[in-house]
Design a protein around this motif. Structure first.
Motif, PDB file in Angstrom:
ATOM      1  N   GLU A   1      -4.849  13.949  -7.130  1.00 40.67           N
ATOM      2  CA  GLU A   1      -5.040  13.094  -8.302  1.00 40.67           C
ATOM      3  C   GLU A   1      -6.158  13.605  -9.207  1.00 40.67           C
ATOM      4  O   GLU A   1      -6.094  13.451 -10.432  1.00 40.67           O
ATOM      5  CB  GLU A   1      -5.342  11.666  -7.848  1.00 40.67           C
TER       6      GLU A   1
ATOM      7  N   GLN B   1      -1.060   3.742   4.841  1.00 45.12           N
ATOM      8  CA  GLN B   1      -0.665   3.070   6.082  1.00 45.12           C
ATOM      9  C   GLN B   1      -0.651   4.050   7.254  1.00 45.12           C
ATOM     10  O   GLN B   1      -1.066   3.703   8.375  1.00 45.12           O
ATOM     11  CB  GLN B   1       0.722   2.448   5.902  1.00 45.12           C
TER      12      GLN B   1
ATOM     13  N   LEU C   1       0.827  -1.195   0.000  1.00 45.95           N
ATOM     14  CA  LEU C   1       0.000   0.000   0.000  1.00 45.95           C
ATOM     15  C   LEU C   1       0.865   1.250   0.000  1.00 45.95           C
ATOM     16  O   LEU C   1       2.061   1.210   0.306  1.00 45.95           O
ATOM     17  CB  LEU C   1      -0.913   0.010   1.240  1.00 45.95           C
ATOM     18  N   SER C   2       0.250   2.354  -0.339  1.00 49.60           N
ATOM     19  CA  SER C   2       0.948   3.637  -0.303  1.00 49.60           C
ATOM     20  C   SER C   2       1.270   4.013   1.143  1.00 49.60           C
ATOM     21  O   SER C   2       0.584   3.595   2.090  1.00 49.60           O
ATOM     22  CB  SER C   2       0.100   4.722  -0.951  1.00 49.60           C
ATOM     23  N   GLY C   3       2.306   4.818   1.297  1.00 50.23           N
ATOM     24  CA  GLY C   3       2.724   5.211   2.643  1.00 50.23           C
ATOM     25  C   GLY C   3       1.681   6.029   3.362  1.00 50.23           C
ATOM     26  O   GLY C   3       1.456   5.856   4.564  1.00 50.23           O
ATOM     27  N   TYR C   4       1.013   6.919   2.654  1.00 50.59           N
ATOM     28  CA  TYR C   4      -0.001   7.747   3.310  1.00 50.59           C
ATOM     29  C   TYR C   4      -1.191   6.910   3.761  1.00 50.59           C
ATOM     30  O   TYR C   4      -1.829   7.219   4.773  1.00 50.59           O
ATOM     31  CB  TYR C   4      -0.453   8.864   2.369  1.00 50.59           C
TER      32      TYR C   4
ATOM     33  N   ASN D   1      -4.708  13.778  -1.070  1.00 52.46           N
ATOM     34  CA  ASN D   1      -4.308  12.896  -2.168  1.00 52.46           C
ATOM     35  C   ASN D   1      -5.426  12.718  -3.186  1.00 52.46           C
ATOM     36  O   ASN D   1      -5.154  12.584  -4.391  1.00 52.46           O
ATOM     37  CB  ASN D   1      -3.870  11.542  -1.613  1.00 52.46           C
TER      38      ASN D   1
ATOM     39  N   TYR E   1      -5.689  12.130   3.539  1.00 54.07           N
ATOM     40  CA  TYR E   1      -6.375  11.298   2.545  1.00 54.07           C
ATOM     41  C   TYR E   1      -7.109  12.180   1.530  1.00 54.07           C
ATOM     42  O   TYR E   1      -7.059  11.928   0.319  1.00 54.07           O
ATOM     43  CB  TYR E   1      -7.344  10.365   3.260  1.00 54.07           C
TER      44      TYR E   1
END
Length: 232
Positions: free
Chosen positions: A145, A76, A71-74, A141, A138
């Motif tokens: 995008e 987690q 998974l992406s770091g953000y 991001n 969250y």
């Protein structure tokens, strides 16, 4: 008034933690956008744990994320922050329950109860801040995008779970602030002020009684009147 503010702050913190718990397991953290699509056959939505697809017939399928490390770091970090916020909300509720003036725990020690109430308020505020960081990160991001013209994947919009989580953060922060404000009111009841009042000393002045002076003539005549034998 301090009891009302304290009770309201405690219930605000509890309701805010409940909102955060509901938002954590809600599936609509982000929803696929219909911007630029004329015909939409399916709707995609995700949360921190899984992604789902809903078709036009109302049937949806969900799939858990296969790997944590992939998974992406953000993502987690958002998981860790949201779980920490729920645990802190539980601890804040326990401390606030002990420190409230309407409970019987340590009823004879208002300073002790005030410290517990302030600790619970601080924990509620910290829980709200942790959850707010996760939700805002969250959402950042998602918007990054969405407005990136070179992003090749599916673009999403902010889901209703984030708005519910932000409401919970606000309630936690407001409730924690109300609990912290009750510290001064409780400690002022437990402290007494002693005033060493000393009345001014009364100054007594003794006035000598006036001495009656007997004239020589009266003294001589009194001796003559009573005779010498009267003084023996």
């Amino acid at each position: 008034m301090s009891v009302i503010i304290e009770t309201a702050g405690f219930y605000f913190g509890i309701i805010g933690s409940v909102f955060l718990g509901i938002a954590l397991f809600n599936q609509y953290w982000r929803v696929s956008t219909v911007e630029g699509n004329v015909i939409t056959t399916s709707t995609l939505f995700e949360n921190l744990w899984q992604n789902c697809a809903l078709d036009s017939t109302g049937v949806y399928n969900c799939r858990d994320f296969p790997s944590l490390l992939a998974l992406s770091g953000y993502l987690q970090a958002c998981r860790a922050l949201m779980i920490s916020a729920l645990l802190l909300g539980f601890l804040g509720a326990l401390c606030g329950m002990v420190g409230m003036q309407c409970t019987k725990v340590a009823d004879g020690n208002p300073v002790f109860k005030a410290k517990f109430a302030t600790t619970g308020g601080g924990i509620f505020i910290f829980a709200g801040v942790c959850a707010g960081i996760a939700l805002s990160w969250y959402a950042f991001n998602i918007t990054k995008e969405f407005f990136d013209p070179l992003f090749p994947g599916t673009k999403y919009e902010i889901g209703p779970a984030l708005y519910l989580g932000w409401s919970g953060c606000l309630l936690d922060v407001v409730g924690g602030g109300c609990l912290c404000c009750s510290y001064r009111a409780q400690t002022s009841k437990g402290k007494g002020y002693i005033y060493n009042y000393q009345p001014p000393k009364a100054t007594t002045t003794t006035v000598a009684a006036p001495q009656v002076t007997i004239s020589r003539y009266e003294s001589d005549t009194s001796i003559c009147k009573y005779g010498k034998n009267a003084y023996v």
